[in-house]
Scaffold this motif. Structure first.
Motif, short mmCIF file in Angstrom:
data_model
loop_
_atom_site.label_atom_id
_atom_site.label_comp_id
_atom_site.label_asym_id
_atom_site.label_seq_id
_atom_site.Cartn_x
_atom_site.Cartn_y
_atom_site.Cartn_z
N GLN A 167 11.72 46.01 6.75
CA GLN A 167 11.67 44.86 7.65
C GLN A 167 12.98 44.72 8.44
O GLN A 167 12.97 44.38 9.63
CB GLN A 167 11.40 43.58 6.85
CG GLN A 167 10.06 43.55 6.15
CD GLN A 167 8.90 43.77 7.10
OE1 GLN A 167 8.96 43.41 8.27
NE2 GLN A 167 7.83 44.37 6.61
N THR A 168 14.09 45.00 7.77
CA THR A 168 15.38 44.95 8.47
C THR A 168 15.40 45.96 9.61
O THR A 168 15.84 45.66 10.72
CB THR A 168 16.54 45.25 7.50
OG1 THR A 168 16.54 44.28 6.44
CG2 THR A 168 17.88 45.21 8.22
N ALA A 169 14.91 47.16 9.33
CA ALA A 169 14.91 48.22 10.35
C ALA A 169 13.97 47.87 11.50
O ALA A 169 14.32 48.07 12.67
CB ALA A 169 14.50 49.54 9.72
N ILE A 170 12.79 47.34 11.18
CA ILE A 170 11.80 47.03 12.22
C ILE A 170 12.29 45.91 13.13
O ILE A 170 12.38 46.06 14.36
CB ILE A 170 10.45 46.65 11.58
CG1 ILE A 170 9.83 47.86 10.89
CG2 ILE A 170 9.49 46.10 12.65
CD1 ILE A 170 8.62 47.53 10.05
N PHE A 171 12.61 44.76 12.54
CA PHE A 171 13.01 43.61 13.35
C PHE A 171 14.40 43.81 13.95
O PHE A 171 14.67 43.39 15.08
CB PHE A 171 12.98 42.33 12.51
CG PHE A 171 11.59 41.83 12.24
CD1 PHE A 171 10.92 41.07 13.18
CD2 PHE A 171 10.94 42.12 11.05
CE1 PHE A 171 9.63 40.60 12.95
CE2 PHE A 171 9.66 41.66 10.80
CZ PHE A 171 9.00 40.89 11.76
N GLY A 172 15.28 44.47 13.19
CA GLY A 172 16.60 44.77 13.73
C GLY A 172 16.51 45.74 14.90
O GLY A 172 17.26 45.63 15.88
N GLY A 173 15.57 46.68 14.82
CA GLY A 173 15.36 47.62 15.91
C GLY A 173 14.85 46.94 17.17
O GLY A 173 15.29 47.24 18.28
N ILE A 174 13.90 46.02 16.98
CA ILE A 174 13.37 45.26 18.13
C ILE A 174 14.49 44.44 18.77
O ILE A 174 14.63 44.40 20.00
CB ILE A 174 12.22 44.34 17.69
CG1 ILE A 174 11.03 45.16 17.20
CG2 ILE A 174 11.80 43.42 18.85
CD1 ILE A 174 9.93 44.34 16.57
N ALA A 175 15.30 43.79 17.92
CA ALA A 175 16.42 43.01 18.43
C ALA A 175 17.41 43.89 19.18
O ALA A 175 17.93 43.51 20.24
CB ALA A 175 17.12 42.29 17.28
N ALA A 176 17.67 45.08 18.66
CA ALA A 176 18.61 46.00 19.30
C ALA A 176 18.10 46.43 20.68
O ALA A 176 18.89 46.56 21.62
CB ALA A 176 18.84 47.22 18.41
N ILE A 177 16.80 46.65 20.79
CA ILE A 177 16.22 47.03 22.09
C ILE A 177 16.42 45.89 23.10
O ILE A 177 16.85 46.12 24.24
CB ILE A 177 14.72 47.34 21.93
CG1 ILE A 177 14.54 48.65 21.15
CG2 ILE A 177 14.04 47.46 23.31
CD1 ILE A 177 13.10 48.95 20.78
N LEU A 178 16.13 44.67 22.68
CA LEU A 178 16.31 43.52 23.58
C LEU A 178 17.78 43.30 23.93
O LEU A 178 18.10 42.77 25.00
CB LEU A 178 15.75 42.26 22.91
CG LEU A 178 14.22 42.21 22.73
CD1 LEU A 178 13.82 41.01 21.89
CD2 LEU A 178 13.52 42.18 24.07
#
Length: 207
Positions: free
Chosen positions: A14-25
């Motif tokens: 979950q950290t990787a998924i949501f953190g990845g989305i946040a990093a893209i934004l």
């Protein structure tokens, strides 16, 4: 696979998924925008705090902390401010996410979400105004070797308040409209996403 190990793997995922989305934004050019009538060009709005807030409501504030650190680390190699901007953004995100997620953790209702977000916004406004003015802006000037009055001049070009010092407390007031608009966008999108994801959040919490 035992339950404890599965929970750890799920947490990392979950950290990787949501953190990845946040990093893209946060990192991808074109996903941020400026408000030239409210702030100088070096200040822009990015919406990376929305997925972090949603995941923090679902999985707890610690996940949000890890995601903020993750998106910051991903952004650092692309910094254009010698890491000063990223440091500030990390502190501002902490101020918004941690209080909101902690309050929601103890009151998992729409009322709890609204109260948590309201407290988070107030903490964020304090951080972005007072701490920004007396710490981040001063560090930014030190790193780039700018003289006193550089930040004030950028705001004077918009508001024409005649401020000559970067330590003038009136700059904290001029920072408020930009940060209010930015936080309002984040809060509205978070609440809009909260309702359809509420069932998922409650299901995860019970497990």
């Amino acid at each position: 696979m035992n339950t404890k190990r599965k929970k750890i793997i799920d947490y990392i995922s979950q950290t990787a998924i949501f953190g990845g989305i946040a990093a893209i934004l946060y990192c991808v050019p074109g996903l941020q925008f400026q408000l030239p009538f409210l702030a100088p060009s070096f200040m822009s709005i990015h919406l990376d705090e929305i997925p972090i807030l949603i995941s923090s409501f679902a999985y707890g504030p610690l996940l949000g902390v890890f995601e903020i650190i993750l998106k910051t680390l991903i952004k650092l190699p692309m910094t254009s401010s010698l890491c000063v901007g990223e440091l500030g953004d990390m502190l501002y995100s902490f101020a918004l996410i941690i209080p909101a997620a902690l309050i929601y953790k103890h009151n998992r209702t729409i009322k709890g979400a609204i109260i948590g977000l309201s407290v988070g916004v107030l903490a964020n406004l304090f951080m972005t105004s007072i701490v920004n003015l007396y710490t981040i802006f001063q560090f930014y000037k030190f790193v780039y070797g700018f003289e006193d009055g550089y930040i004030a001049g950028a705001f004077n070009a918009i508001f024409n308040w005649g401020i000559t010092s970067d330590l003038d407390a009136r700059l904290a007031i001029l920072l408020l409209p930009f940060n209010l608009v930015k936080n309002a966008i984040v809060v509205v999108f978070t609440l809009l996403c909260y309702k359809p994801l509420r069932f998922l959040c409650e299901k995860v919490y019970k497990h």
